[in-house]
Design an enzyme around this catalytic site. Sequence first.
Site, PDB file in Angstrom:
ATOM      1  N   ASP A 135      60.034  56.860  37.037  1.00  0.00           N
ATOM      2  CA  ASP A 135      59.236  56.017  37.931  1.00  0.00           C
ATOM      3  C   ASP A 135      58.812  56.794  39.179  1.00  0.00           C
ATOM      4  OD1 ASP A 135      57.976  53.687  38.700  1.00  0.00           O
ATOM      5  OD2 ASP A 135      59.787  52.735  39.489  1.00  0.00           O
ATOM      6  N   GLY A 136      57.701  56.380  39.765  1.00  0.00           N
ATOM      7  CA  GLY A 136      57.286  56.927  41.060  1.00  0.00           C
ATOM      8  C   GLY A 136      56.074  57.852  41.010  1.00  0.00           C
ATOM      9  N   HIS A 187      50.353  60.724  37.394  1.00  0.00           N
ATOM     10  CA  HIS A 187      50.835  60.647  36.006  1.00  0.00           C
ATOM     11  C   HIS A 187      50.762  62.021  35.322  1.00  0.00           C
ATOM     12  CE1 HIS A 187      51.370  56.410  36.288  1.00  0.00           C
ATOM     13  NE2 HIS A 187      50.085  56.125  36.397  1.00  0.00           N
ATOM     14  N   GLU A 218      55.275  45.804  29.423  1.00  0.00           N
ATOM     15  CA  GLU A 218      54.683  45.141  30.602  1.00  0.00           C
ATOM     16  C   GLU A 218      53.608  46.004  31.265  1.00  0.00           C
ATOM     17  OE1 GLU A 218      58.064  45.265  29.980  1.00  0.00           O
ATOM     18  OE2 GLU A 218      58.011  43.197  29.257  1.00  0.00           O
ATOM     19  N   TRP A 240      51.042  47.127  30.033  1.00  0.00           N
ATOM     20  CA  TRP A 240      49.697  46.715  29.607  1.00  0.00           C
ATOM     21  C   TRP A 240      49.027  45.849  30.673  1.00  0.00           C
ATOM     22  CZ3 TRP A 240      47.668  49.136  25.625  1.00  0.00           C
ATOM     23  CH2 TRP A 240      48.494  49.573  24.576  1.00  0.00           C
ATOM     24  N   LEU A 261      67.879  69.305  20.238  1.00  0.00           N
ATOM     25  CA  LEU A 261      67.960  68.137  21.125  1.00  0.00           C
ATOM     26  C   LEU A 261      67.046  67.065  20.545  1.00  0.00           C
ATOM     27  CD1 LEU A 261      68.353  67.734  24.705  1.00  0.00           C
ATOM     28  CD2 LEU A 261      66.014  67.253  24.151  1.00  0.00           C
TER      29      LEU A 261
END
Length: 231
Positions: free
Chosen positions: A15-16, A32, A62, A64, A126
């Site tokens: 986030d952020g 982004h 959410e 969207w 991984l």
Amino acid sequence: MGKNKGLRHVAIIMDGNGRWATSKGLTRSTGHEKGTLNIQNVLRAFSDRGVLFVTLYAFSTENWNRPRNEVDNLMSLTVSSISEQLEELHSEGIKITHLGEKSSLPEEVRVAIEECETLTSSNKKLVLNIAFNYGGRKEIVTAVKQLIREHICPEDLTEEDISSRLYTKEIPDPDMIIRTAGEMRLSNFLIWQSAYSEYYSTKTLWPDFGESDVVEALEEYSKRTRKFGEL
Ligand code: IPE
Ligand code: IPE
Ligand code: MG
């Protein structure tokens, strides 16, 4: 490199990005982009310290509800960053899987995600799970629908019956959930699987989250006592 006290699976709420961009007078889409470029460094930092599974929350059910141009931008950024990063992730032995619903994604996003899964399916170093069009409640509803289709007898229903029908059926529950950018909520992320996860929130915004933040989070984890209800 450093021990991690049995930590196998880290899940991150990235986030952020928007705040990072706004604070620098840049567009949210630049935020982004910068956030996407950060992924490989963080994966390497965790992998070097023995973490075997990393789950990244990239787009929620959410999300969207954001303005159309931001949603479009996130979709096309996903396709372009897959095409830019897939070869390198593959060459590093990273197996990519998707958590979420594919059917309602734009065709080119679905195809790009499936290409990741197919190309990297035998990699062992991984496991990177990308939660994209992911919602924890939707995941549970999907599992319940499946159980009803299978005519499960209510008296026989177990937690394992549900776990084994979630997107995460093949991966262990997250040992730690990291959220960047300071919020103290799960935002519908892994709500079933995080029943006993250690929660860690940092004020660092996702595009700035780097190796020293990884070290800090692992250090904090190593100080926690996991009790699972026992004494
Ligand atoms: C996280 O960054 C990325 C997604 C949710 C897709 P945000 O876009 O939520 O960034 P903030 O919260 O507005 O700063
Ligand atoms: C959570 O972040 C979703 C992702 C990081 C993909 P949001 O920014 O969407 O969460 P809220 O709206 O602040 O709860
Ligand atoms: Mg946000």
